[in-house]
Design a protein around this motif. Sequence first.
Motif, mmCIF file in Angstrom:
data_model
loop_
_atom_site.group_PDB
_atom_site.id
_atom_site.type_symbol
_atom_site.label_atom_id
_atom_site.label_comp_id
_atom_site.label_asym_id
_atom_site.label_seq_id
_atom_site.Cartn_x
_atom_site.Cartn_y
_atom_site.Cartn_z
ATOM 1 N N TYR A 125 11.755 12.956 -9.280
ATOM 2 C CA TYR A 125 10.909 12.375 -10.101
ATOM 3 C C TYR A 125 9.767 12.698 -10.154
ATOM 4 C CZ TYR A 125 15.214 10.005 -11.330
ATOM 5 O OH TYR A 125 16.092 9.968 -12.200
ATOM 6 N N ARG A 126 8.614 12.455 -10.551
ATOM 7 C CA ARG A 126 7.068 12.237 -10.114
ATOM 8 C C ARG A 126 7.648 10.372 -10.149
ATOM 9 N NH1 ARG A 126 3.669 9.749 -14.219
ATOM 10 N NH2 ARG A 126 4.427 9.627 -17.000
ATOM 11 N N MET A 127 6.959 9.848 -9.064
ATOM 12 C CA MET A 127 6.788 9.130 -8.107
ATOM 13 C C MET A 127 5.478 8.228 -8.475
ATOM 14 S SD MET A 127 10.424 8.420 -7.838
ATOM 15 C CE MET A 127 9.980 7.052 -6.852
ATOM 16 N N GLY A 128 5.121 6.598 -8.665
ATOM 17 C CA GLY A 128 4.527 6.070 -8.381
ATOM 18 C C GLY A 128 4.565 5.106 -7.900
ATOM 19 N N TRP A 129 3.505 4.397 -6.676
ATOM 20 C CA TRP A 129 3.358 2.797 -6.693
ATOM 21 C C TRP A 129 2.140 2.420 -7.685
ATOM 22 C CZ3 TRP A 129 5.988 0.713 -3.197
ATOM 23 C CH2 TRP A 129 6.710 1.782 -1.647
ATOM 24 N N PHE A 130 3.030 0.047 -7.773
ATOM 25 C CA PHE A 130 2.837 0.306 -8.615
ATOM 26 C C PHE A 130 2.335 -1.533 -8.650
ATOM 27 C CE2 PHE A 130 2.295 2.206 -12.356
ATOM 28 C CZ PHE A 130 3.245 3.159 -11.994
ATOM 29 N N ARG A 131 1.422 -2.264 -8.547
ATOM 30 C CA ARG A 131 1.681 -3.932 -8.109
ATOM 31 C C ARG A 131 0.808 -4.662 -9.685
ATOM 32 N NH1 ARG A 131 -3.999 -3.655 -4.270
ATOM 33 N NH2 ARG A 131 -4.938 -3.426 -5.970
ATOM 34 N N GLN A 132 1.798 -6.021 -8.109
ATOM 35 C CA GLN A 132 1.374 -6.966 -9.651
ATOM 36 C C GLN A 132 1.442 -8.472 -8.771
ATOM 37 O OE1 GLN A 132 4.541 -7.914 -12.517
ATOM 38 N NE2 GLN A 132 3.338 -8.479 -13.977
ATOM 39 N N ALA A 133 0.375 -8.932 -8.538
ATOM 40 C CA ALA A 133 -0.233 -10.314 -8.117
ATOM 41 C C ALA A 133 0.030 -11.362 -9.156
ATOM 42 C CB ALA A 133 -1.823 -10.281 -7.983
ATOM 43 N N GLY A 185 12.268 0.280 -8.690
ATOM 44 C CA GLY A 185 12.985 -0.686 -7.996
ATOM 45 C C GLY A 185 13.078 -1.832 -7.289
ATOM 46 N N LYS A 186 13.060 -2.879 -7.101
ATOM 47 C CA LYS A 186 12.971 -4.056 -6.603
ATOM 48 C C LYS A 186 11.279 -4.063 -5.739
ATOM 49 C CE LYS A 186 17.480 -6.150 -6.900
ATOM 50 N NZ LYS A 186 17.977 -6.826 -6.091
ATOM 51 N N GLY A 187 10.656 -4.833 -5.871
ATOM 52 C CA GLY A 187 9.474 -5.333 -5.353
ATOM 53 C C GLY A 187 9.493 -5.586 -4.054
ATOM 54 N N THR A 188 8.382 -5.006 -3.004
ATOM 55 C CA THR A 188 7.907 -6.159 -1.536
ATOM 56 C C THR A 188 6.871 -6.565 -1.569
ATOM 57 O OG1 THR A 188 8.071 -4.938 0.525
ATOM 58 C CG2 THR A 188 6.826 -3.683 -0.826
ATOM 59 N N GLN A 189 6.998 -7.664 -1.034
ATOM 60 C CA GLN A 189 5.772 -8.709 -0.718
ATOM 61 C C GLN A 189 4.437 -8.306 0.329
ATOM 62 O OE1 GLN A 189 4.090 -11.390 -3.159
ATOM 63 N NE2 GLN A 189 2.775 -10.977 -2.217
ATOM 64 N N VAL A 190 3.685 -7.704 -0.198
ATOM 65 C CA VAL A 190 2.189 -7.360 0.062
ATOM 66 C C VAL A 190 0.885 -9.003 0.892
ATOM 67 C CG1 VAL A 190 0.294 -6.347 1.028
ATOM 68 C CG2 VAL A 190 2.567 -4.972 0.505
ATOM 69 N N GLY A 236 4.317 12.461 -18.192
ATOM 70 C CA GLY A 236 3.204 12.182 -19.046
ATOM 71 C C GLY A 236 1.796 11.330 -17.930
ATOM 72 N N GLY A 237 1.590 10.191 -18.577
ATOM 73 C CA GLY A 237 0.157 9.450 -17.378
ATOM 74 C C GLY A 237 0.867 8.387 -16.765
ATOM 75 N N TRP A 238 0.298 7.280 -15.914
ATOM 76 C CA TRP A 238 0.750 6.266 -15.250
ATOM 77 C C TRP A 238 0.863 4.820 -15.291
ATOM 78 C CZ3 TRP A 238 2.966 8.724 -11.611
ATOM 79 C CH2 TRP A 238 3.040 9.900 -11.442
ATOM 80 N N ARG A 239 0.593 4.879 -17.049
ATOM 81 C CA ARG A 239 1.316 3.289 -17.239
ATOM 82 C C ARG A 239 2.512 2.951 -16.729
ATOM 83 N NH1 ARG A 239 0.179 6.859 -20.547
ATOM 84 N NH2 ARG A 239 2.188 6.292 -22.323
ATOM 85 N N PRO A 240 2.636 1.636 -16.960
ATOM 86 C CA PRO A 240 3.335 0.830 -15.793
ATOM 87 C C PRO A 240 4.785 1.621 -17.460
ATOM 88 C CG PRO A 240 2.067 -0.079 -15.573
ATOM 89 C CD PRO A 240 1.543 0.340 -16.312
ATOM 90 N N ASP A 286 -5.295 -7.053 -2.395
ATOM 91 C CA ASP A 286 -4.393 -6.229 -2.538
ATOM 92 C C ASP A 286 -3.256 -7.260 -2.747
ATOM 93 O OD1 ASP A 286 -6.388 -4.106 -0.012
ATOM 94 O OD2 ASP A 286 -6.734 -4.058 -2.490
ATOM 95 N N THR A 287 -3.668 -7.960 -2.042
ATOM 96 C CA THR A 287 -2.346 -8.836 -1.922
ATOM 97 C C THR A 287 -1.778 -8.866 -3.633
ATOM 98 O OG1 THR A 287 -3.376 -10.510 -0.368
ATOM 99 C CG2 THR A 287 -1.655 -11.343 -2.295
ATOM 100 N N ALA A 288 -0.431 -8.650 -3.145
ATOM 101 C CA ALA A 288 0.297 -8.054 -4.609
ATOM 102 C C ALA A 288 1.868 -8.194 -4.335
ATOM 103 C CB ALA A 288 -0.186 -7.533 -5.578
ATOM 104 N N VAL A 289 3.309 -8.072 -5.057
ATOM 105 C CA VAL A 289 4.248 -7.812 -5.204
ATOM 106 C C VAL A 289 4.199 -5.732 -5.417
ATOM 107 C CG1 VAL A 289 6.536 -7.601 -5.578
ATOM 108 C CG2 VAL A 289 5.526 -9.522 -5.302
ATOM 109 N N TYR A 290 4.646 -5.350 -4.360
ATOM 110 C CA TYR A 290 4.221 -3.673 -5.212
ATOM 111 C C TYR A 290 5.715 -3.303 -4.898
ATOM 112 C CZ TYR A 290 -0.607 -3.545 -2.641
ATOM 113 O OH TYR A 290 -1.886 -4.040 -2.932
ATOM 114 N N TYR A 291 5.797 -2.766 -6.129
ATOM 115 C CA TYR A 291 7.054 -1.823 -6.382
ATOM 116 C C TYR A 291 6.689 0.051 -6.768
ATOM 117 C CZ TYR A 291 7.666 -6.189 -8.822
ATOM 118 O OH TYR A 291 7.779 -7.167 -9.273
ATOM 119 N N CYS A 292 7.742 0.697 -6.204
ATOM 120 C CA CYS A 292 7.676 2.048 -7.154
ATOM 121 C C CYS A 292 8.588 1.897 -7.895
ATOM 122 C CB CYS A 292 8.751 2.742 -5.621
ATOM 123 S SG CYS A 292 10.035 1.976 -5.196
ATOM 124 N N ALA A 293 8.056 2.999 -8.715
ATOM 125 C CA ALA A 293 9.000 3.461 -10.110
ATOM 126 C C ALA A 293 8.638 4.895 -10.139
ATOM 127 C CB ALA A 293 8.311 2.891 -10.729
#
Length: 121
Positions: free
Chosen positions: A30-38, A112-117, A101-105, A88-95
């Motif tokens: 897998y190509r892997m990415g980190w995403f976040r959602q505030a 994965g389940k997120g982790t709160q920062v 392809g691109g890095w759109r969600p 930078d405060t958000a829930v961070y997800y790996c995917a």
Amino acid sequence: QLQASGGGLVQAGGSLRLSCAASGRTLSSYRMGWFRQAPGKEREFVAGISRRGGSTDYADIVKGRFTISRDNAKNTVYLQMNSLKREDTAVYYCAGSRADGGWRPTAMDNWGKGTQVTVSS
């Protein structure tokens, strides 16, 4: 299954390292990415890494502060976050995605389940 960990509360200017461990699958496929959602915002791309780690991409807002890396032998992807800011405060997800392809969600098919920062001033 992907599981993100390492989040927490940190003061502005501090650092955190997030980990994303995979179970039941070989992460090197897998190509892997980190995403976040505030709160109240859409999920956004933070950083991405190719299958073997030879190529990385970053959102402009984290360039120079965040570093993505991976250890395929440990089936783990990391996100080192330095010089953290309140925004930078958000829930961070790996995917991950098997496909190129691109890095759109929407381009990622394993989340994965997120982790709160939380970054305090």
